[in-house]
Design a protein around this motif. Structure first.
Motif, short mmCIF file in Angstrom:
data_model
loop_
_atom_site.label_atom_id
_atom_site.label_comp_id
_atom_site.label_asym_id
_atom_site.label_seq_id
_atom_site.Cartn_x
_atom_site.Cartn_y
_atom_site.Cartn_z
N LYS A 1 7.59 0.16 6.25
CA LYS A 1 7.70 1.34 5.40
C LYS A 1 8.95 1.30 4.52
CE LYS A 1 7.73 6.41 5.56
NZ LYS A 1 8.89 6.53 4.67
N TRP B 1 5.72 3.91 0.78
CA TRP B 1 5.16 2.59 0.51
C TRP B 1 5.23 1.71 1.75
CZ3 TRP B 1 2.72 1.13 -3.91
CH2 TRP B 1 2.89 1.95 -5.03
N TYR B 2 4.28 0.76 1.83
CA TYR B 2 4.27 -0.19 2.94
C TYR B 2 4.14 -1.60 2.36
CZ TYR B 2 3.55 3.94 5.76
OH TYR B 2 3.71 5.17 6.36
N SER C 1 0.85 -1.20 0.00
CA SER C 1 0.00 0.00 0.00
C SER C 1 0.88 1.24 0.00
CB SER C 1 -0.93 0.01 1.22
OG SER C 1 -0.17 0.02 2.43
N ARG C 2 0.23 2.39 -0.19
CA ARG C 2 0.98 3.64 -0.27
C ARG C 2 0.17 4.77 0.34
NH1 ARG C 2 2.98 6.61 -5.89
NH2 ARG C 2 4.71 7.80 -4.99
N ASP C 3 0.85 5.68 1.05
CA ASP C 3 0.22 6.92 1.50
C ASP C 3 1.21 8.06 1.27
OD1 ASP C 3 2.08 6.91 3.58
OD2 ASP C 3 0.66 6.22 5.09
N GLU C 4 0.94 9.23 1.84
CA GLU C 4 1.79 10.39 1.59
C GLU C 4 3.21 10.22 2.15
OE1 GLU C 4 -0.51 11.04 5.39
OE2 GLU C 4 -0.92 10.36 3.34
N ASN C 5 3.39 9.25 3.03
CA ASN C 5 4.70 9.04 3.65
C ASN C 5 5.56 8.01 2.93
OD1 ASN C 5 4.23 10.86 5.87
ND2 ASN C 5 2.85 9.30 6.71
#
Length: 423
Positions: free
Chosen positions: A244, A238-239, A232-236
């Motif tokens: 992270k 990839w996971y 998954s991915r967010d503003e910080n």
């Protein structure tokens, strides 16, 4: 391929899949970055991994390389393995109606009774022309249509159709002409004694060991028996499995990648089942590669020790190769052994050992229109490399997988430089 030292020198990069492309990208990136490879199997190498017997190692799936594989040859040079390269002759034959016909030398080809002299002449001209065909134009044309137009119905039905059936099964009629032409062209490095093929002294486990050691020397981590469950991915960032990372390289099949979260177009893949056996004696009449035209639960017999020296192993090594869609046939190993023993007059007690390897995502099916489909396979921000990528079109190979890994490393390098400029 490496990134100049700077603010992003220590990016954390996850690499999904420990096959050739994953290992090559990790090797190129690990001097400047923190690399973690996720490999679901108990051993890295992907389809190039090996069985490790008491006195030797042998690949689970038969492999060789070609004189034009410049990226792979350069990589072997970097790893100080150039002196371990062997150029060997690969003889060929065909099993038709219960008879094995050698087809290596011009004399053997002339004696082959299932094609006329005129048919053989047409086939020879086609082989010579194979490298001149435009595979882009052939991508949307079926192999059946193209080969029938080029060579006639008889040659297609008696020579090419059985090969396509053994490789693609129920999808044989849908295979792209680009794949067939590429397959013929890549195998045209022949002399009067047979095809010139590359192999490594004592096998490819030497290469896998050398490249993985380089990755580890640079601090890279290789996690075997560690399947990726989620990406998954967010503003910080990839996971991967909740951990992270700054960037991710995915080398696994799109169908498997979809299961981890990313929305990626489906690419048709097929499975491969490969039975490897150690025998007390040679049984393929000195022939390396035998295509079967008769009904059998496998499409080819590969007499490995008619190629690599028997002295390395102390026994004869034979592969039986089968391709499938969905799931392999039940009890396939037993069916293969029974049919092989009957056809090649082998007693069960002459089989010293037998191991079956099977992978439902062994490679993409190059159906007509594959090139356009390949262009749609992308996930924003995710670097994709592997057998489905452009480097392995229109035929997968060790060379294509190496080039895919190099390109993935280059994309990460470009990404890092761009981020550094913007900081």
């Amino acid at each position: 391929m490496g990134i100049s030292k700077g603010l992003l020198e220590n990016m954390r990069i996850a690499i999904i899949g420990g096959g050739i492309s994953g290992l090559v990208s990790a090797y190129k990136l690990s001097p400047n970055h923190e690399i973690t490879i996720y490999e679901k199997s108990a051993e890295i190498g992907g389809l190039l991994s090996s069985y490790h017997r008491e006195k030797y190692s042998i690949e689970k799936y038969y492999h060789h390389f070609f004189s034009g594989d410049t990226s792979f040859l350069n990589l072997l040079k970097e790893l100080n393995l150039s002196d371990r390269i062997l150029w060997l002759k690969g003889s060929t034959g065909t099993w038709v109606s219960g008879t094995l016909y050698p087809l290596t030398t011009p004399f053997e080809i002339l004696r082959y009774p299932h094609l006329s002299l005129y048919d053989k002449f047409r086939l020879a001209l086609f082989t010579k022309k194979a490298k001149t065909f435009d595979t882009i134009k052939l991508d949307t044309i079926s192999a059946e249509k193209f080969l029938t137009e080029q060579l006639g119905e008889k040659i297609y039905r008696s020579f090419f159709r059985p090969l396509l059936n053994s490789k693609f099964g129920q999808n044989a009629e849908k295979v792209s002409a680009a794949w067939v032409v590429s397959r013929v062209a890549i195998r045209s490095d022949r002399s009067l004694g047979g095809e010139r093929l590359g192999y490594l002294d004592r096998g490819f486990s030497l290469f896998i060991k050398a490249i993985s050691e380089k990755i580890k020397e640079c601090g890279g981590e290789i996690r075997i028996r560690t399947p990726v469950i989620s990406i998954s991915r967010d503003e910080n960032g990839w996971y991967v499995n909740g951990e992270k990372f700054d960037a991710v390289v995915a080398t696994i099949a799109p169908g498997l990648l979809r299961e981890t979260g990313p929305d990626i177009p489906e690419v048709p893949y097929q499975g491969a089942a490969c039975l490897t056996m150690g025998l007390v004696r040679p049984v393929t009449q000195g022939i390396y590669w035998i295509n079967l035209y008769d009904d059998a639960p496998y499409g080819a017999v590969i007499g490995h020790t008619c190629f690599a020296p028997r002295d390395w192993y102390g026994e004869d090594i034979v592969y039986l190769a089968s391709y499938y869609s969905g799931a392999p046939s039940p009890h396939l190993k037993e069916k293969m052994i029974k049919d092989f023993c009957r056809k090649f007059s082998v007693r069960n007690e002459e089989i010293l050992w037998a191991e079956m390897a099977s992978d439902p995502y062994a490679g993409p099916m190059y159906l007509a229109g594959y090139k356009e489909l390949m262009k749609t396979v992308s996930v924003p921000g995710l670097v994709l490399a592997g057998m489905f990528s452009e480097e392995n079109y229109p035929e997968r190979s060790i060379e294509g997988s190496v080039r895919a890994g190099l390109r993935a490393a280059d994309e990460i390098s470009h990404m890092a430089r761009k981020m550094e400029v913007n900081m």
